[in-house]
Design a protein around this motif. Structure first.
Motif, PDB file in Angstrom:
ATOM      1  N   ALA A   1       6.256  20.506  -7.881  1.00  0.00           N
ATOM      2  CA  ALA A   1       5.590  21.473  -8.755  1.00  0.00           C
ATOM      3  C   ALA A   1       6.584  22.290  -9.580  1.00  0.00           C
TER       4      ALA A   1
ATOM      5  N   VAL B   1      -1.423  30.613 -10.566  1.00  0.00           N
ATOM      6  CA  VAL B   1      -0.602  30.325  -9.397  1.00  0.00           C
ATOM      7  C   VAL B   1      -0.018  31.660  -8.948  1.00  0.00           C
TER       8      VAL B   1
ATOM      9  N   VAL C   1      -1.656  26.146 -13.499  1.00  0.00           N
ATOM     10  CA  VAL C   1      -1.928  24.707 -13.396  1.00  0.00           C
ATOM     11  C   VAL C   1      -2.969  24.307 -14.431  1.00  0.00           C
TER      12      VAL C   1
ATOM     13  N   VAL D   1       2.068  21.775 -13.897  1.00  0.00           N
ATOM     14  CA  VAL D   1       2.360  23.186 -13.645  1.00  0.00           C
ATOM     15  C   VAL D   1       3.167  23.661 -14.847  1.00  0.00           C
TER      16      VAL D   1
END
Length: 132
Positions: free
Chosen positions: A74, A54, A35, A16
């Motif tokens: 993440a 995202v 990502v 990420v």
């Protein structure tokens, strides 16, 4: 952790990252999470990455969105979704930094959506984002 090279770090599928995004109604850019779904060969050959958007889980959901299960892993502070159908190609120089990493199950779900859509267009080949 990204692998450093003379050109900069190499990011891996599932990382990420923060990238600058320019919104149509703004004169400035904001860093947004994305990502990495391409493998290191694209980065090593061309300094390019394929990224999935995202977004906040508060936004309206699309049918293929994948909920991020482990926000801490993440590197995200709020419930979020990966949008596998929203892909971008960016230079590695555009990536500001690594925020974290998707859990393996979340990454597999994202790659499965992309692979399913590739198959709809008759694209053959190895599974997306994984080394053969």
């Amino acid at each position: 952790m990204p692998t450093p090279t003379s050109e900069g770090p190499i990011y891996e599928p599932g990382d990420v990252v923060a990238v600058p995004v320019r919104f149509a109604d703004m004169d400035t850019t904001r860093r947004r999470p994305a990502v990495v779904v391409s493998d290191r060969r694209l980065a090593e050959a061309h300094d390019l990455y394929w990224l999935c958007m995202v977004t906040s889980a508060e936004n309206p959901h699309l049918p293929d969105d994948v909920a991020i299960g482990s926000l801490a892993l993440a590197g995200l502070g709020a419930p979020s979704l990966v949008r596998p159908v929203k892909l971008a190609t960016v230079s590695g120089r555009m990536i500001a930094r690594r925020l974290g990493r998707l859990a393996e199950g979340d990454l597999n779900a994202v790659l499965a959506v992309i692979q399913r859509h590739r198959a709809l267009f008759g694209v053959a080949g190895a599974p997306f984002g994984r080394r053969p």
